[in-house]
Design a protein around this motif. Structure first.
Motif, PDB file in Angstrom:
ATOM      1  N   ILE A 115       0.839  -1.201   0.000  1.00 37.00           N
ATOM      2  CA  ILE A 115       0.000   0.000   0.000  1.00 37.00           C
ATOM      3  C   ILE A 115       0.876   1.254   0.000  1.00 37.00           C
ATOM      4  CG2 ILE A 115      -1.667   1.337   1.352  1.00 37.00           C
ATOM      5  CD1 ILE A 115      -2.805  -1.421   2.258  1.00 37.00           C
ATOM      6  N   LEU A 116       1.892   1.225   0.854  1.00 42.78           N
ATOM      7  CA  LEU A 116       2.798   2.378   0.957  1.00 42.78           C
ATOM      8  C   LEU A 116       3.475   2.655  -0.394  1.00 42.78           C
ATOM      9  CD1 LEU A 116       3.851   4.280   3.191  1.00 42.78           C
ATOM     10  CD2 LEU A 116       5.812   2.760   3.412  1.00 42.78           C
ATOM     11  N   THR A 127       5.529  16.156  -2.858  1.00 49.18           N
ATOM     12  CA  THR A 127       6.234  16.301  -1.589  1.00 49.18           C
ATOM     13  C   THR A 127       6.133  15.024  -0.762  1.00 49.18           C
ATOM     14  OG1 THR A 127       5.430  18.533  -1.679  1.00 49.18           O
ATOM     15  CG2 THR A 127       6.540  17.873   0.340  1.00 49.18           C
ATOM     16  N   TRP A 128       4.925  14.466  -0.722  1.00 48.20           N
ATOM     17  CA  TRP A 128       4.687  13.287   0.110  1.00 48.20           C
ATOM     18  C   TRP A 128       5.561  12.120  -0.343  1.00 48.20           C
ATOM     19  CZ3 TRP A 128       3.284   9.096   2.691  1.00 48.20           C
ATOM     20  CH2 TRP A 128       2.867   7.968   1.997  1.00 48.20           C
ATOM     21  N   ASP A 129       5.683  11.952  -1.660  1.00 47.47           N
ATOM     22  CA  ASP A 129       6.490  10.860  -2.195  1.00 47.47           C
ATOM     23  C   ASP A 129       7.964  11.096  -1.902  1.00 47.47           C
ATOM     24  OD1 ASP A 129       7.467   8.724  -3.926  1.00 47.47           O
ATOM     25  OD2 ASP A 129       7.966  10.324  -5.326  1.00 47.47           O
ATOM     26  N   ARG A 130       8.413  12.349  -2.062  1.00 47.01           N
ATOM     27  CA  ARG A 130       9.838  12.623  -1.857  1.00 47.01           C
ATOM     28  C   ARG A 130      10.226  12.421  -0.401  1.00 47.01           C
ATOM     29  NH1 ARG A 130       8.876  17.060  -5.214  1.00 47.01           N
ATOM     30  NH2 ARG A 130       9.352  18.539  -3.579  1.00 47.01           N
ATOM     31  N   GLY A 131       9.354  12.872   0.500  1.00 53.69           N
ATOM     32  CA  GLY A 131       9.614  12.672   1.929  1.00 53.69           C
ATOM     33  C   GLY A 131       9.652  11.189   2.252  1.00 53.69           C
ATOM     34  N   VAL A 136      12.123   5.882   3.563  1.00 52.08           N
ATOM     35  CA  VAL A 136      12.172   4.462   3.202  1.00 52.08           C
ATOM     36  C   VAL A 136      13.590   4.061   2.797  1.00 52.08           C
ATOM     37  CG1 VAL A 136      11.479   2.929   1.340  1.00 52.08           C
ATOM     38  CG2 VAL A 136       9.755   4.137   2.621  1.00 52.08           C
ATOM     39  N   LEU A 137      14.258   4.933   2.046  1.00 54.11           N
ATOM     40  CA  LEU A 137      15.650   4.665   1.673  1.00 54.11           C
ATOM     41  C   LEU A 137      16.508   4.569   2.926  1.00 54.11           C
ATOM     42  CD1 LEU A 137      17.974   4.566  -0.483  1.00 54.11           C
ATOM     43  CD2 LEU A 137      18.159   7.014  -0.194  1.00 54.11           C
ATOM     44  N   VAL A 192      11.698  -4.736   6.645  1.00 55.62           N
ATOM     45  CA  VAL A 192      11.136  -5.409   5.456  1.00 55.62           C
ATOM     46  C   VAL A 192      10.180  -4.478   4.707  1.00 55.62           C
ATOM     47  CG1 VAL A 192       9.700  -7.327   4.684  1.00 55.62           C
ATOM     48  CG2 VAL A 192      11.462  -7.700   6.405  1.00 55.62           C
ATOM     49  N   THR A 193       9.349  -3.758   5.461  1.00 57.03           N
ATOM     50  CA  THR A 193       8.402  -2.846   4.822  1.00 57.03           C
ATOM     51  C   THR A 193       9.148  -1.813   3.985  1.00 57.03           C
ATOM     52  OG1 THR A 193       6.883  -3.110   6.646  1.00 57.03           O
ATOM     53  CG2 THR A 193       6.508  -1.232   5.217  1.00 57.03           C
ATOM     54  N   ALA A 194      10.228  -1.270   4.549  1.00 51.03           N
ATOM     55  CA  ALA A 194      10.975  -0.248   3.825  1.00 51.03           C
ATOM     56  C   ALA A 194      11.494  -0.806   2.508  1.00 51.03           C
ATOM     57  CB  ALA A 194      12.131   0.263   4.679  1.00 51.03           C
ATOM     58  N   GLN A 195      12.036  -2.029   2.573  1.00 51.48           N
ATOM     59  CA  GLN A 195      12.605  -2.598   1.352  1.00 51.48           C
ATOM     60  C   GLN A 195      11.538  -2.888   0.297  1.00 51.48           C
ATOM     61  OE1 GLN A 195      14.922  -5.665   3.068  1.00 51.48           O
ATOM     62  NE2 GLN A 195      16.786  -4.435   3.035  1.00 51.48           N
ATOM     63  N   ILE A 196      10.448  -3.540   0.720  1.00 57.05           N
ATOM     64  CA  ILE A 196       9.410  -3.881  -0.270  1.00 57.05           C
ATOM     65  C   ILE A 196       8.754  -2.609  -0.815  1.00 57.05           C
ATOM     66  CG2 ILE A 196       7.264  -5.151  -0.709  1.00 57.05           C
ATOM     67  CD1 ILE A 196       8.031  -7.154   1.334  1.00 57.05           C
TER      68      ILE A 196
END
Lengths: 320, 279, 576
Positions: A115-116, A127-131, A136-137, A192-196
């Motif tokens: 979903i994220l 902005t939301w995506d860049r933040g 996440v990176l 895991v969430t960050a990576q996926i």
């Protein structure tokens, strides 16, 4: 397509055999052998020789390997050097605990990440995506033990909500299990969430730049449907692949997280065995971890193949 | 709405500068560590373990009462030198074999590719544990292990980059002229792959830092009294229950360095894409 | 109120990052039943302009001023819901590449009827029936079932017709066509043009037709606007533009389009066959068979060329004509030694040539030079023009230092580029300039045989014309033997003394250009000749008539060309 799956399954079987050889060799090249290690450095020559005979270490290496492999296939994983108990018994409970940890993590992390990632891709460049992308990176490049130690500091030391150590005894009730699982699962879920999510975003954002997506918009198709039908139908294969690969990566995450929280899982068992040079246990654990990893990669490959339009072309040809 | 693109570019530049600053700082600390450390990293500066920060002991003391700040600086050198050595070795091996496999094809490619596939199909940390169980933990073993494990990934990338190029017409032009392997590899191919491989180097180094720190954290990497960042986390993990922040600092050092390396490559990539786009 | 369907006024579109506007103050309007063609070279802003009619801008662009009114709605300031309700229903878009514009994982029926579905105009069943009726009208085979396929299961020409069906599904007021036939082979182009012309006529639809090809445009447009650097430099009815162009650029375009036609009265020139041949040809290709995969008994697993023979003499240009999948590029690579033949021999000056480059001598390699189609990939983007040319000089002739610099300047002059280009990178050159450098690189070796593989197909009409002129001059001045490979009959006809027509890897006809092209014997050559677009009125109808006449002789496979390079698609192509 069936022939592809058959081929990959056979390849994986060969690979697993190769892995078992490597694990076996890995545990054979150390100076001294199991008998020496078991009896310690003060053992007499005679004692060592006797034990060697008893354990069958005087036989040629390939015979030892084959009997080890035959034993595993029959469910006999050998005997621990340190505890003198059957490795299979030691494994069973630990395996269940680790499986539970991985399962709960997967159930929470996968939908969350998808979903994220989807939301980030739809808002690509905003902005939301860049933040979110930077967060996440950052999280995907952060070691599990930083997230783990911070979680302990917050929940166990500052808030005193949970124990810092995941105490989990056999036959524990649901509430005790949940308390023990909370911090390890939280740590793994974050990583895991960050990576996926990162990979999901990349896959979907790339699909959204394709000409057929522009065409759909120019046909008057609403955004919801463009993303939900046109993009997603093409993303299913790659996404399934990403998810399977990340579940495979969980293997390394589990090793570190079990150590931070002293969680009684397979990894903890393996690390203790490595430090004690309890080779039968090391061999068994390594084999289980490798097999899980290899099988997840197999699953990822098959999923990616099944959803590749070019591979389904062949089945379509038969139908037409 | 108006100038979202301009804001975005400024942001990209900012992350680029921040990541470059962090990488530069780490490099300087690693090079000049003996002159920066306020104390000897093995010297006991206080009697109490996990002593709170004070003048001269800026980050407090560790579980034996040694100066954490000095140990952190010393660990920077250990961590970075090990990661750099492992990554350099991985790239030396992976790039050479990858480009060779792409150019030659045939059985050379088949054999190396199978070996790389085998390595890649194993969980790295488990391979690490088995190797350490067999050979014992030593810096040389761990560096070589990391180099081999990561060489497989580098090989894949170098081979993919190479085989894309080998099918390009300008390589066919050179081949039809009769140019040798050396010219094709160094004059025609290398200028195209140098930059993506350099980017991979940075990312790969962040992987190596995480991998080796994880091994040390598990107690199977660098052995005391020497400690890299992962080892410092492990040594001082006991302080956590008492609320000491000591194990957090080295963990943050790992995270910050690793994130900076990733961010650097990411924003450099974006930066160049933007510049190409506007032309 | 006029009855304009679309009216664009003083529109300026510029890159977000600043710089020269892409569309620079254009005003045009399209009335009901009218087809307005926007013609111009790449970079003239024609696609950007056409997309604004749909209220769409590609990323990186923004509107500075102007208005776009579609059927009373201001598209540039319309709310997203308004745009959505107009798109697909009032205005429809037909993209250049159908292969990219169709979703690979959805069935064709679903994509064609999606327009009805999202606008909720009629029940699915009715929408499907309407789609099937359209398929029939557009001459798609088995209209009732063909839509059940996925996009990769039909041929390129068929997919383009599905896209036209998708555009016409809701009978829009305005159809925006973006180079709808440019990616197709000439024989397929005829079918698609006919389908499009009929679809527009059936509904009295207005259309905006973007193209770089004046001959194609002349068959379908009522009015033409000529675009250059974001401005309309000339506007008029199709006949006015074609018969009496005012601007120099338009005149050049018209001349190029006439030059590119064969057999049209008074236009172009056909070269007389070379009077006499020396005893041994410079190059002889004898019964060559080539393909891919394992070779057993001289036959490869997949054959792309079979039984090919041709001869080339000094100072002669031999044309090789074929559509995609005809094996023409394989032939170029076999001669150059980049693709070993499974059977057959190649002789240079009567001496047998080894089948791979590695086993040829330096002088053999130097004497045969191949010029690739795409200069973008054929020139190493990281090397300067001087280095690219200099390396060839050093390699074959050992030239270095001052002498090399002088020779590089000389070569650049030969291809009509200024000497300071030696310091530039390929990315700093235009498409035509890159192709000139590509030619110069081959010339630097001082070859006797030049193989040109589709060297003009990626270029705009006028630029292509000038490259052909250059090749013609060079062949005369340097007395080179040239094998000129192209899908474009017209180009070949202006250059070659001898011509060979390839189809599915076999020679269907060969001989002196004049004879082969003016009175072709083979039905496929006849079809090819009749399919070359011509600007004169009535050409399309004639081409269709010829096509229908030849249909029987060519059996079914012309309509679904079996291309070896696209193996999976060809086996699935629908035969009609």
């Amino acid at each position: 397509m069936l022939s592809f799956i058959l081929k990959r399954v056979l390849q994986t079987a060969v690979l697993l055999l190769a892995v078992s050889v490597l694990v076996f060799i890995g545990c054979q090249i150390l100076p001294g052998d199991v008998a020496q290690v078991a009896l310690g450095q003060f053992a007499t020559e005679d004692n060592v020789r006797a034990l060697r005979l008893e354990l069958g270490l005087d036989r040629p290496a390939y015979v030892q390997y084959l009997s080890w492999l035959a034993g595993i296939l029959q469910g006999d994983w050998g005997q621990s050097i340190t505890t003198k108990t059957s490795v299979a018994t030691m494994l069973s409970e630990r395996l269940w605990n680790t499986g539970l940890l991985a399962l709960v993590t997967t159930i929470i992390a996968v939908p969350l990440a998808l979903i994220l990632g989807l939301l980030m891709a739809v808002g690509a460049g905003r902005t939301w995506d860049r933040g979110a992308s930077i967060v996440v990176l950052g999280l995907s490049a952060t070691p599990e033990f930083l997230i783990g130690t911070l979680a302990v500091l917050l929940f166990a030391v500052q808030l005193r909500w949970l124990p810092a150590v995941a105490y989990l005894s056999p036959g524990a009730g649901i509430s005790q299990t949940a308390r023990a699982l909370f911090l390890p699962v939280l740590t793994l879920v974050i990583v895991v969430t960050a990576q996926i999510a990162r990979m999901t975003r990349a896959i979907i954002a790339n699909l959204l730049t394709q000409p057929f997506v522009e065409m759909a918009f120019l046909k008057g198709v609403p955004t919801r449907r463009v993303v939900g039908v046109h993009a997603l139908i093409n993303a299913v294969g790659p996404l399934a692949n990403v998810v399977a690969l990340n579940i495979a990566y969980l293997v390394s995450g589990v090793v570190v997280v079990e150590t931070i929280f002293a969680y009684p899982g397979l990894a903890g068992l393996m690390i203790n065995a490595v430090q004690a040079r309890d080779l039968p246990v090391v061999q068994a654990c390594a084999l289980i971890f490798c097999a899980t990893y290899v099988l997840m990669i197999l699953l990822a490959d098959i999923l990616a193949h099944v959803y590749d339009p070019r591979s389904t072309a062949q089945t379509a040809e038969v139908k037409v | 709405m108006l100038d979202a693109a301009v804001v975005h570019r400024r942001e990209m530049k900012l992350t680029l500068w921040i990541s470059m600053f962090i990488i530069g700082l780490c490099t300087l600390v690693a090079i000049f560590s003996p002159w920066i450390m306020p104390h000897d990293p093995t010297e006991f500066v206080t009697d109490e373990p996990f002593g709170s920060p004070q003048v001269g002991i800026w980050l407090g003391s560790d579980y034996l009462g040694r100066d954490l700040f000095s140990r952190l600086i010393d660990g920077t050198r250990t961590t970075l030198v090990m990661a750099l050595a492992a990554t350099a070795l991985a790239h030396l091996l992976g790039d050479t074999l990858g480009l060779l496999a792409a150019l030659r094809g045939g059985w050379v490619d088949a054999v190396i590719s199978r070996v790389a596939d085998l390595i890649l199909s194993l969980p790295k940390i488990i391979v690490g544990l088995v190797v350490v169980a067999a050979l014992g933990p030593s810096i040389v073993v761990i560096v070589i292990l990391a180099a081999i494990v990561y060489a497989a990934g580098v090989f894949r990338i170098a081979r993919a980059l190479g085989s894309d190029l080998v099918n390009m017409d300008f390589i066919k032009v050179a081949k039809s002229r009769g140019e040798g392997t050396g010219w094709i590899l160094f004059a025609e191919i290398l200028p195209h792959v140098a930059q993506p491989l350099a980017a991979d180097f940075a990312i790969r180094m962040s992987f190596a830092i995480l991998f080796m720190s994880s091994l040390s954290f598990l107690g199977l990497g660098v052995q005391p009294p020497l400690a890299d960042w992962g080892g410092l986390v492990r040594e001082n993990l006991g302080g956590l229950a008492a609320g000491s922040l000591v194990p957090i600092f080295p963990a943050i050092a790992i995270a910050v360095t690793s994130v900076a390396l990733n961010l650097f490559v990411d924003s450099l990539d974006e930066h160049q894409r933007k510049q190409k786009g506007t032309r | 109120m006029s009855n304009s369907v679309l009216s664009i006024e003083d529109l300026v579109v510029e890159p977000v990052s600043g710089g020269r506007p892409v569309v620079d103050g254009i005003s045009i309007s399209v009335e009901r039943g009218e087809v307005l063609a926007l013609i111009g070279a790449s970079g003239s802003g024609k696609t950007t302009l056409a997309l604004t009619a749909l209220g769409h801008l590609r990323p990186g662009l923004r509107i500075r001023r102007g208005s776009v009114t579609l059927d009373g709605t201001e598209m540039l300031r319309a709310a997203p819901q308004t745009l959505r309700s107009l798109r697909g229903r009032t205005i429809a878009y037909i993209a250049q590449s159908a292969a990219a514009a169709f979703n690979p994982r959805l069935r064709l029926d679903a994509q064609v009827t999606e327009v009805s579905r999202v606008h909720n105009t009629r029940p699915y069943k009715e929408a499907l029936q309407a789609a099937h009726r359209l398929y029939g009208r557009l001459d798609l085979p088995n209209p009732e079932v063909v839509g059940g396929r996925f996009p990769h299961q039909v041929s390129g020409g068929q997919l383009q017709r599905f896209m036209i069906a998708m555009g016409l599904q809701e009978s829009p007021l305005l159809l925006v066509c973006d180079e709808p036939t440019s990616a197709l082979d000439v024989t397929t182009q005829v079918e698609v043009l006919r389908a499009l012309k009929q679809g527009i006529a059936d509904n009295n639809t207005a259309a905006l037709f973007v193209s770089h090809d004046l001959a194609v445009v002349s068959q379908i447009a009522t009015k033409i606007a000529v675009l250059r650097a974001g401005r309309v430099i000339e506007f008029g009815t199709a006949r006015e533009i074609l018969d009496s162009p005012r601007e120099a650029y338009t005149r050049e375009l018209v001349a190029a389009s006439k030059h590119m036609t064969i057999g049209s009265a008074g236009a172009g020139h056909i070269i007389a066959p070379s009077p006499s041949h020396a005893a041994t040809p410079l190059l002889t290709v004898e019964k060559v068979v080539a393909g891919f995969g394992k070779v057993t008994d001289g036959a490869p697993a997949v054959t792309t060329l079979s039984d090919i023979s041709l001869k080339l003499h000094k100072g002669e240009v031999v044309g090789v004509i074929g559509e995609s999948g005809s094996g023409k590029s394989t032939l170029a690579r076999v001669i150059a030694g980049l693709h070993p033949a499974a059977q057959g021999k190649i002789y240079m000056d009567g001496k047998n040539l080894a089948d791979t480059v590695e086993r040829r001598t330096v002088s053999e390699r130097q004497r045969i030079q191949l010029v690739f189609q795409m200069a973008d990939t054929a020139l190493n983007q990281k090397h300067s023009v001087g280095r690219i040319l200099g390396r060839v000089l050093k390699f074959f002739h050992g030239t270095s230092g001052r002498a090399r610099e002088a020779r590089v300047a000389e070569l650049l002059k030969m291809v009509q580029l200024p000497p300071e280009y030696a310091n530039r990178l390929p990315s700093q050159l235009s498409g035509g300039e890159k192709q000139r450098v590509n030619l110069a690189r081959a010339l630097a070796a001082e070859p006797e045989i030049l193989i040109c593989d589709e060297i003009t197909s990626a270029l705009d009409t006028i630029v292509a014309e000038s490259i052909i002129q250059l090749v013609e001059d060079l062949s005369k001045k340097l007395r080179l033997g040239i094998i000129f490979i192209s899908h474009d009959l017209a180009t070949v006809s202006t250059l070659a003394q001898e011509v060979t027509v390839l189809r599915h890897g076999r020679i269907v006809e060969s001989g002196p250009t004049q004879i082969v092209l003016s009175s072709p014997k083979d039905p496929y050559t006849q079809l090819l000749v009749s399919s070359v677009p011509q600007a004169r009125p009535g050409w399309l109808e004639e081409a269709i008539a010829t096509r229908n006449r030849l249909r029987h002789a060519l059996e079914t496979d012309v309509l679904t060309p079996v291309s070896v390079s696209e193996g999976s698609r060809s086996t699935l192509a629908v035969s009609s």
